[in-house]
Design a protein around this motif. Structure first.
Motif, PDB file in Angstrom:
ATOM      1  N   ASP A  43      -4.826   9.546   5.668  1.00  0.00           N
ATOM      2  CA  ASP A  43      -5.417   9.941   4.391  1.00  0.00           C
ATOM      3  C   ASP A  43      -4.530   9.467   3.231  1.00  0.00           C
ATOM      4  N   GLU A  44      -5.089   9.442   2.047  1.00  0.00           N
ATOM      5  CA  GLU A  44      -4.393   8.922   0.865  1.00  0.00           C
ATOM      6  C   GLU A  44      -3.102   9.680   0.558  1.00  0.00           C
ATOM      7  N   ASP A  45      -3.104  10.993   0.743  1.00  0.00           N
ATOM      8  CA  ASP A  45      -1.889  11.778   0.477  1.00  0.00           C
ATOM      9  C   ASP A  45      -0.748  11.352   1.401  1.00  0.00           C
ATOM     10  N   SER A  46      -1.063  11.141   2.666  1.00  0.00           N
ATOM     11  CA  SER A  46      -0.037  10.707   3.621  1.00  0.00           C
ATOM     12  C   SER A  46       0.491   9.324   3.267  1.00  0.00           C
ATOM     13  N   LEU A  47      -0.404   8.418   2.880  1.00  0.00           N
ATOM     14  CA  LEU A  47       0.027   7.072   2.493  1.00  0.00           C
ATOM     15  C   LEU A  47       0.887   7.112   1.235  1.00  0.00           C
ATOM     16  N   PHE A  48       0.547   7.994   0.304  1.00  0.00           N
ATOM     17  CA  PHE A  48       1.352   8.135  -0.912  1.00  0.00           C
ATOM     18  C   PHE A  48       2.748   8.649  -0.565  1.00  0.00           C
ATOM     19  N   GLU A  49       2.820   9.668   0.296  1.00  0.00           N
ATOM     20  CA  GLU A  49       4.119  10.209   0.708  1.00  0.00           C
ATOM     21  C   GLU A  49       4.953   9.144   1.411  1.00  0.00           C
ATOM     22  N   LEU A  50       4.327   8.330   2.232  1.00  0.00           N
ATOM     23  CA  LEU A  50       5.034   7.253   2.913  1.00  0.00           C
ATOM     24  C   LEU A  50       5.571   6.231   1.914  1.00  0.00           C
ATOM     25  N   SER A  51       4.766   5.883   0.921  1.00  0.00           N
ATOM     26  CA  SER A  51       5.239   4.921  -0.079  1.00  0.00           C
ATOM     27  C   SER A  51       6.403   5.500  -0.885  1.00  0.00           C
ATOM     28  N   GLU A  52       6.365   6.790  -1.163  1.00  0.00           N
ATOM     29  CA  GLU A  52       7.478   7.435  -1.866  1.00  0.00           C
ATOM     30  C   GLU A  52       8.747   7.421  -1.006  1.00  0.00           C
ATOM     31  N   LEU A  53       8.590   7.648   0.298  1.00  0.00           N
ATOM     32  CA  LEU A  53       9.739   7.589   1.199  1.00  0.00           C
ATOM     33  C   LEU A  53      10.365   6.202   1.179  1.00  0.00           C
ATOM     34  N   PHE A  54       9.535   5.172   1.259  1.00  0.00           N
ATOM     35  CA  PHE A  54      10.076   3.817   1.261  1.00  0.00           C
ATOM     36  C   PHE A  54      10.736   3.457  -0.061  1.00  0.00           C
ATOM     37  N   LYS A  55      10.315   4.049  -1.154  1.00  0.00           N
ATOM     38  CA  LYS A  55      10.991   3.821  -2.439  1.00  0.00           C
ATOM     39  C   LYS A  55      12.444   4.282  -2.377  1.00  0.00           C
ATOM     40  N   VAL A  56      12.679   5.372  -1.657  1.00  0.00           N
ATOM     41  CA  VAL A  56      14.040   5.896  -1.526  1.00  0.00           C
ATOM     42  C   VAL A  56      14.936   4.867  -0.860  1.00  0.00           C
ATOM     43  N   PHE A  57      14.384   4.111   0.084  1.00  0.00           N
ATOM     44  CA  PHE A  57      15.153   3.077   0.777  1.00  0.00           C
ATOM     45  C   PHE A  57      15.360   1.839  -0.092  1.00  0.00           C
TER      46      PHE A  57
END
Length: 134
Positions: A43-57
């Motif tokens: 779902d879109e919320d999960s994809l958004f959270e994943l993109s935010e996680l990758f920003k941290v990296f």
């Protein structure tokens, strides 16, 4: 329903040198593939959270801190010394990492020690490094 339509062909002059054209000359939707992939998409919320996680990296200082924590739990003073940075800068980055659930902390007297939150963090970094070295 007509799945076929003409799509404008890309002009070589429109692309940066060495780039292949990725536009279909003939539009044909493979409905079975689209439907199967659609069912598997998070779902879109999960994809958004994943993109935010990758920003941290996306910050080399945070990656360096994570590499330090691969080897041992460490306090801010130790990490700052090892990376030749201020305690304030390290503390700020640790806060970001902790908020993203990539590191955890424990207090021992007046000292706070940081470590990787779990094995996933190590695996993500290892996979990224493997990809970079290919």
């Amino acid at each position: 329903m007509n799945n076929h339509s003409s799509v404008q062909k890309c002009e070589v002059n429109d692309l940066p040198k060495g780039t292949a054209c990725s536009i279909c000359e003939l539009m044909h939707v493979h409905e079975d593939i689209v439907n199967r992939v659609s069912q598997e998409m998070p779902d879109e919320d999960s994809l958004f959270e994943l993109s935010e996680l990758f920003k941290v990296f996306g910050d080399s200082t945070r990656i360096r801190i994570l590499y330090c924590l691969f080897e041992s739990e460490m306090c801010v003073c130790d990490i700052a010394t090892l990376l030749n940075m201020t305690q304030s800068a390290i503390s700020h980055q640790l806060s970001v990492l902790k908020k993203s659930k990539l590191v955890k902390s424990r207090r021992s007297g007046k000292t706070v020690f940081y470590s990787l939150a779990d094995g996933h963090v190590h695996a993500i970094i290892n996979q990224g490094m493997e990809h970079v070295k290919e």
